[in-house]
Design a protein around this motif. Structure first.
Motif, PDB file in Angstrom:
ATOM      1  N   THR A 118       7.822  10.601  10.623  1.00  6.65           N
ATOM      2  CA  THR A 118       7.126  10.404  11.898  1.00  6.65           C
ATOM      3  C   THR A 118       6.085   9.294  11.821  1.00  6.65           C
ATOM      4  OG1 THR A 118       5.534  12.134  11.339  1.00  6.65           O
ATOM      5  CG2 THR A 118       7.469  12.807  12.610  1.00  6.65           C
ATOM      6  N   GLY A 119       6.010   8.618  10.682  1.00  3.92           N
ATOM      7  CA  GLY A 119       5.082   7.490  10.544  1.00  3.92           C
ATOM      8  C   GLY A 119       3.713   7.860  10.042  1.00  3.92           C
ATOM      9  N   ILE A 120       3.522   9.107   9.612  1.00  5.42           N
ATOM     10  CA  ILE A 120       2.222   9.523   9.079  1.00  5.42           C
ATOM     11  C   ILE A 120       2.074   8.998   7.649  1.00  5.42           C
ATOM     12  CG2 ILE A 120       0.807  11.502   8.392  1.00  5.42           C
ATOM     13  CD1 ILE A 120       2.149  13.079  10.645  1.00  5.42           C
ATOM     14  N   LEU A 121       0.926   8.386   7.358  1.00  4.44           N
ATOM     15  CA  LEU A 121       0.645   7.924   5.994  1.00  4.44           C
ATOM     16  C   LEU A 121       0.322   9.144   5.130  1.00  4.44           C
ATOM     17  CD1 LEU A 121       0.193   5.630   3.961  1.00  4.44           C
ATOM     18  CD2 LEU A 121      -2.190   5.518   4.760  1.00  4.44           C
ATOM     19  N   ILE A 122       1.218   9.451   4.198  1.00  4.04           N
ATOM     20  CA  ILE A 122       1.074  10.634   3.344  1.00  4.04           C
ATOM     21  C   ILE A 122       0.152  10.348   2.163  1.00  4.04           C
ATOM     22  CG2 ILE A 122       2.300  12.322   1.921  1.00  4.04           C
ATOM     23  CD1 ILE A 122       2.870  12.523   4.928  1.00  4.04           C
ATOM     24  N   ARG A 123       0.342   9.201   1.541  1.00  5.39           N
ATOM     25  CA  ARG A 123      -0.520   8.830   0.416  1.00  5.39           C
ATOM     26  C   ARG A 123      -0.472   7.315   0.221  1.00  5.39           C
ATOM     27  NH1 ARG A 123       3.476  12.042  -1.405  1.00  5.39           N
ATOM     28  NH2 ARG A 123       5.276  10.991  -2.372  1.00  5.39           N
ATOM     29  N   LYS A 124      -1.538   6.829  -0.433  1.00  2.00           N
ATOM     30  CA  LYS A 124      -1.647   5.414  -0.772  1.00  2.00           C
ATOM     31  C   LYS A 124      -2.233   5.326  -2.171  1.00  2.00           C
ATOM     32  CE  LYS A 124      -3.524   1.001   0.855  1.00  2.00           C
ATOM     33  NZ  LYS A 124      -4.263   0.315   1.956  1.00  2.00           N
ATOM     34  N   GLN A 125      -1.566   4.574  -3.036  1.00  2.00           N
ATOM     35  CA  GLN A 125      -2.048   4.478  -4.408  1.00  2.00           C
ATOM     36  C   GLN A 125      -1.957   3.042  -4.907  1.00  2.00           C
ATOM     37  OE1 GLN A 125       1.944   6.678  -5.720  1.00  2.00           O
ATOM     38  NE2 GLN A 125       0.798   6.004  -7.524  1.00  2.00           N
ATOM     39  N   LYS A 126      -2.904   2.705  -5.772  1.00  6.14           N
ATOM     40  CA  LYS A 126      -2.864   1.418  -6.463  1.00  6.14           C
ATOM     41  C   LYS A 126      -2.370   1.665  -7.878  1.00  6.14           C
ATOM     42  CE  LYS A 126      -6.679  -0.697  -3.862  1.00  6.14           C
ATOM     43  NZ  LYS A 126      -8.024  -1.339  -3.974  1.00  6.14           N
ATOM     44  N   THR A 127      -1.488   0.805  -8.348  1.00  7.23           N
ATOM     45  CA  THR A 127      -0.899   1.054  -9.667  1.00  7.23           C
ATOM     46  C   THR A 127      -0.260  -0.207 -10.226  1.00  7.23           C
ATOM     47  OG1 THR A 127       0.584   2.531 -10.872  1.00  7.23           O
ATOM     48  CG2 THR A 127       1.353   1.727  -8.750  1.00  7.23           C
ATOM     49  N   ASP A 128       0.145  -0.112 -11.466  1.00  9.13           N
ATOM     50  CA  ASP A 128       1.001  -1.118 -12.106  1.00  9.13           C
ATOM     51  C   ASP A 128       2.326  -0.441 -12.441  1.00  9.13           C
ATOM     52  OD1 ASP A 128      -1.022  -3.069 -12.139  1.00  9.13           O
ATOM     53  OD2 ASP A 128      -1.823  -2.269 -14.032  1.00  9.13           O
ATOM     54  N   LEU A 129       3.416  -1.122 -12.125  1.00  8.02           N
ATOM     55  CA  LEU A 129       4.729  -0.597 -12.464  1.00  8.02           C
ATOM     56  C   LEU A 129       5.424  -1.584 -13.396  1.00  8.02           C
ATOM     57  CD1 LEU A 129       6.131   0.801  -9.075  1.00  8.02           C
ATOM     58  CD2 LEU A 129       5.190   2.097 -10.981  1.00  8.02           C
ATOM     59  N   PRO A 130       5.591  -1.224 -14.664  1.00  5.49           N
ATOM     60  CA  PRO A 130       6.270  -2.137 -15.585  1.00  5.49           C
ATOM     61  C   PRO A 130       7.776  -2.151 -15.333  1.00  5.49           C
ATOM     62  CG  PRO A 130       5.747  -0.097 -16.707  1.00  5.49           C
ATOM     63  CD  PRO A 130       5.124   0.005 -15.339  1.00  5.49           C
ATOM     64  N   LYS A 131       8.396  -3.164 -15.824  1.00  5.23           N
ATOM     65  CA  LYS A 131       9.846  -3.289 -15.748  1.00  5.23           C
ATOM     66  C   LYS A 131      10.503  -2.044 -16.372  1.00  5.23           C
ATOM     67  CE  LYS A 131      13.556  -6.339 -17.464  1.00  5.23           C
ATOM     68  NZ  LYS A 131      13.841  -7.585 -18.221  1.00  5.23           N
ATOM     69  N   GLY A 132      11.574  -1.541 -15.718  1.00  5.07           N
ATOM     70  CA  GLY A 132      12.262  -0.371 -16.249  1.00  5.07           C
ATOM     71  C   GLY A 132      12.508   0.682 -15.188  1.00  5.07           C
ATOM     72  N   LEU A 133      12.877   1.885 -15.610  1.00  3.68           N
ATOM     73  CA  LEU A 133      13.219   2.972 -14.698  1.00  3.68           C
ATOM     74  C   LEU A 133      11.981   3.763 -14.296  1.00  3.68           C
ATOM     75  CD1 LEU A 133      16.458   4.358 -16.428  1.00  3.68           C
ATOM     76  CD2 LEU A 133      16.332   2.899 -14.396  1.00  3.68           C
ATOM     77  N   HIS A 134      11.933   4.124 -13.009  1.00  2.00           N
ATOM     78  CA  HIS A 134      10.796   4.899 -12.495  1.00  2.00           C
ATOM     79  C   HIS A 134      11.321   5.966 -11.535  1.00  2.00           C
ATOM     80  CE1 HIS A 134       7.730   2.024 -13.959  1.00  2.00           C
ATOM     81  NE2 HIS A 134       8.692   1.126 -13.743  1.00  2.00           N
ATOM     82  N   ARG A 135      10.841   7.179 -11.696  1.00  7.15           N
ATOM     83  CA  ARG A 135      11.153   8.255 -10.756  1.00  7.15           C
ATOM     84  C   ARG A 135      10.086   8.209  -9.655  1.00  7.15           C
ATOM     85  NH1 ARG A 135      14.179  12.887 -11.383  1.00  7.15           N
ATOM     86  NH2 ARG A 135      14.264  12.526 -13.642  1.00  7.15           N
ATOM     87  N   MET A 136      10.483   7.847  -8.457  1.00 10.81           N
ATOM     88  CA  MET A 136       9.542   7.632  -7.368  1.00 10.81           C
ATOM     89  C   MET A 136       9.547   8.819  -6.409  1.00 10.81           C
ATOM     90  SD  MET A 136       8.466   4.644  -8.253  1.00 10.81           S
ATOM     91  CE  MET A 136       7.411   4.326  -6.840  1.00 10.81           C
ATOM     92  N   LYS A 137       8.356   9.298  -6.061  1.00 10.79           N
ATOM     93  CA  LYS A 137       8.227  10.354  -5.068  1.00 10.79           C
ATOM     94  C   LYS A 137       8.288   9.739  -3.669  1.00 10.79           C
ATOM     95  CE  LYS A 137       7.558  13.865  -7.848  1.00 10.79           C
ATOM     96  NZ  LYS A 137       8.510  14.988  -7.903  1.00 10.79           N
ATOM     97  N   THR A 138       8.946  10.423  -2.759  1.00 12.51           N
ATOM     98  CA  THR A 138       9.059   9.940  -1.389  1.00 12.51           C
ATOM     99  C   THR A 138       9.105  11.135  -0.443  1.00 12.51           C
ATOM    100  OG1 THR A 138      10.323   8.520   0.119  1.00 12.51           O
ATOM    101  CG2 THR A 138      11.590   9.835  -1.455  1.00 12.51           C
ATOM    102  N   GLU A 139       9.249  10.875   0.827  1.00 10.44           N
ATOM    103  CA  GLU A 139       9.380  11.911   1.842  1.00 10.44           C
ATOM    104  C   GLU A 139      10.819  11.921   2.356  1.00 10.44           C
ATOM    105  OE1 GLU A 139       6.687  14.003   3.212  1.00 10.44           O
ATOM    106  OE2 GLU A 139       5.973  13.355   1.236  1.00 10.44           O
ATOM    107  N   LYS A 140      11.291  13.066   2.793  1.00 11.55           N
ATOM    108  CA  LYS A 140      12.596  13.125   3.429  1.00 11.55           C
ATOM    109  C   LYS A 140      12.618  12.179   4.636  1.00 11.55           C
ATOM    110  CE  LYS A 140      13.339  18.007   2.250  1.00 11.55           C
ATOM    111  NZ  LYS A 140      13.561  19.383   2.778  1.00 11.55           N
ATOM    112  N   SER A 141      13.614  11.318   4.690  1.00 11.89           N
ATOM    113  CA  SER A 141      13.728  10.349   5.786  1.00 11.89           C
ATOM    114  C   SER A 141      12.443   9.535   5.934  1.00 11.89           C
ATOM    115  CB  SER A 141      14.050  11.055   7.110  1.00 11.89           C
ATOM    116  OG  SER A 141      15.197  11.859   6.982  1.00 11.89           O
ATOM    117  N   GLY A 142      11.816   9.223   4.815  1.00 10.20           N
ATOM    118  CA  GLY A 142      10.545   8.506   4.828  1.00 10.20           C
ATOM    119  C   GLY A 142      10.670   7.071   4.342  1.00 10.20           C
TER     120      GLY A 142
END
Length: 587
Positions: free
Chosen positions: A556-580
């Motif tokens: 629905t366009g609601i901002l659930i979270r905002k984070q600052k980070t570094d993501l190195p090259k490689g595999l990452h398991r990313m959290k998301t919202e259903k249909s987000g």
């Protein structure tokens, strides 16, 4: 790469002579065909046959393949293509999405039987392109080209190159596409069907405009008080006062809201209850019992003049902005009966396809002389390269509430349609469904122009907010979604990952539980749209992303979270919202 010549055989009667000349240009083989007869005749069938080894080929795409990208067999007949039905194009590719054999035929106007299927005896693809499978004009000469592309390029680039090839041909120049054709639109069909009124249309338009829609398409119902979904009353094209009291004033009201107005017509149908039935009942190709309507025969000048004058009058009197011209594929000589298959000196064409070409050439010349920015929508199956010179909107065929079929239809159309605006089928869902499920309808339509067809006052609060967010998202990211470098993967798996990119944004949409490869040289903004009901996905970063901000939005366009980070090259398991949505930007 130098294209090797193929051993191609021409099978035909002795009444014609056939010459085949093969030339290679930039790794593509062009097979030039010349067919001649001593006297003007109606040409007999001519069949061109060749074989290609099935090596490193797993799937087959063609404009009518829809949800099945499987091989056909050579004895199954393939499909017929003509101006108003599909296109003589096919592409065999491997599991990595690389082209192995892309074939196209130059004449997309006349009827061509296009049959590329497995020949069991030899384990090869047997190519068969058959000309003159239905009566055509009298002639003594004919020229055509078979384009054979075996280059090791992506399947989507091979199909795009075929589209560009058609565009360069004389008589195939695509119609101008106004900017409004690329804005979300509101359609009355699934929301109202034939139960439309001017007041209700205007109410929906007022809200639709606020949500980013640029036009309304008023579908069937405006011309009749009948609600039985048939076409017995089509043909007069007079406004039903029960539906719309004053068409001109009604359209002025919609224009005042800032919306353009397109109106539906079933081009070939003349119903048995129409006033003009008596006039045209003997100038039809065939009668459709289920629809209680005849299909007009465009080979009669009187028929063409009537249709042209009908649209011209509507445009002048009502100040329309476009037309939804429907059922054009019903102009089918193969279904003709009775008088239609007998000689009639009143006809000025023998070929139905040439008559249709004349009809639409004159329609568009007339309409564009009045309003150069006129919009014309055609629906799958009448979406080939020849129809692009008339229509500037191609829409997915009817698939109500079927998000996956909508996505597949959009991708199939995008591949071959160049800059023609590709629209989704009208978007609808059950009011009882979850918001996340309903959002999938809009997410699956992201790479086309969404046509929205739900009554806004019947949406609950969450459904409304979701529709507002995704329609706004489509408009905000219109440039990258519709004009970016589009890369749809794995058609045989129904395009589970689709990505597009421009200088500023890379957008990846996922429609299955898959691993996403980010690519390199990522622009400043990376957007990942979750077209699934999973709450995580695997991102394979192919370069470091340092000092970035990741914003996670709900459906629905609601901002659930905002984070600052570094993501190195490689595999990452990313959290998301259903249909987000996840949006990556520099912090």
């Amino acid at each position: 790469m130098i294209a090797q010549k193929v051993n191609i055989e021409a099978i035909h009667e002795d009444s014609v002579k056939v010459k085949v000349d093969q030339r290679e240009v930039n790794g593509i083989l062009f097979v030039h065909i010349q067919i001649r007869s001593e006297q003007p005749i109606q040409f007999p069938k001519v069949n061109f046959v060749w074989h290609h080894p099935i090596v490193d080929i797993q799937s087959y795409w063609h404009p009518g393949s829809f949800r099945s990208k499987s091989f056909g067999v050579d004895w199954d007949g393939g499909f017929s293509s003509k101006a108003t039905v599909l296109a003589p194009v096919g592409c065999f590719y491997n599991q990595e999405g690389q082209n192995r054999l892309a074939v196209a035929y130059s004449n997309a106007m006349e009827t061509v039987n296009f049959n590329l299927g497995v020949h069991e005896e030899t384990g090869t693809i047997k190519g068969q392109i058959t000309l003159f499978t239905e009566p055509s004009k009298i002639r003594s000469s004919y020229d055509g080209v078979i384009r054979i592309d075996k280059r090791d390029i992506s399947y989507y680039q091979a199909i795009k190159d075929i589209s560009l090839w058609y565009e360069e041909m004389e008589g195939y120049r695509p119609s101008f596409v106004p900017e409004t054709a690329k804005l979300p639109m509101y359609s009355t069909w699934y929301s109202f069907h034939q139960e439309i009124t001017d007041d209700e249309i205007e109410k929906q338009c007022e809200i639709a405009k606020q949500l980013g829609c640029g036009a309304v398409i008023v579908d069937d119902g405006w011309q009749t008080e009948d609600n039985h979904r048939g076409y017995a009353y089509c043909g007069d094209w007079e406004v039903s006062p029960k539906r719309i009291r004053d068409m001109r004033k009604h359209i002025e009201q919609v224009h005042a809201l800032g919306m353009k107005y397109l109106l539906w017509y079933s081009v070939p149908f003349v119903g048995i209850n129409s006033k003009v039935w008596e006039r045209f009942q003997n100038k039809i190709l065939y009668f459709h019992d289920d629809l209680q309507a005849g299909v007009l025969d465009p080979r009669y000048p009187e028929v063409r003049e009537y249709l042209i004058s009908t649209y011209e009058k509507a445009l002048k009197e009502w100040d329309l902005d476009g037309f939804k011209l429907d059922f054009i594929d019903s102009f089918d000589l193969n279904r003709a009966k009775g008088h239609a298959i007998q000689f009639d000196p009143e006809r000025d064409y023998e070929s139905v396809q040439e008559a249709v070409d004349c009809l639409f050439t004159d329609i568009m010349e007339s309409l564009k002389s009045i309003k150069p920015s006129i919009m014309v929508e055609f629906r799958q199956r009448y979406i080939g390269p020849y129809m692009r010179k008339y229509g500037n909107i191609f829409r997915v065929g009817d698939c109500p509430n079927d998000a996956i079929t909508n996505r597949v239809g959009i991708m199939d159309l995008r591949l071959l349609s160049g800059n023609t605006a590709v629209h989704s089928d009208m978007i609808m869902w059950s009011p009882e469904d979850t918001t996340e499920n309903a959002a999938l309808q809009l997410i699956n339509a992201l790479f086309g122009v969404p046509q929205f067809s739900m009554r806004f006052e019947k949406l609950n609060k969450d459904h409304f907010e979701m529709a507002k967010f995704w329609l706004g998202f489509s408009k905000k990211y219109q440039d990258v979604l519709l004009n970016g470098d589009l890369k749809p993967t794995a058609p045989e798996l129904l395009y589970p990952i689709v990505e597009t990119e421009n200088d500023f944004t890379k957008l990846i949409a996922i429609y299955a539980n898959v691993c996403i490869k980010s690519g390199t040289n990522i622009p400043e903004e990376l957007i990942i749209v979750n077209g699934t009901l999973s709450e995580e996905f695997i991102l394979d970063l192919e370069e470091d992303l340092n000092n970035i901000s990741i914003e996670t939005f709900s459906c629905t366009g609601i901002l659930i979270r905002k984070q600052k980070t570094d993501l190195p090259k490689g595999l990452h398991r990313m959290k998301t919202e259903k249909s987000g949505v996840l949006i990556f930007r520099p912090a």
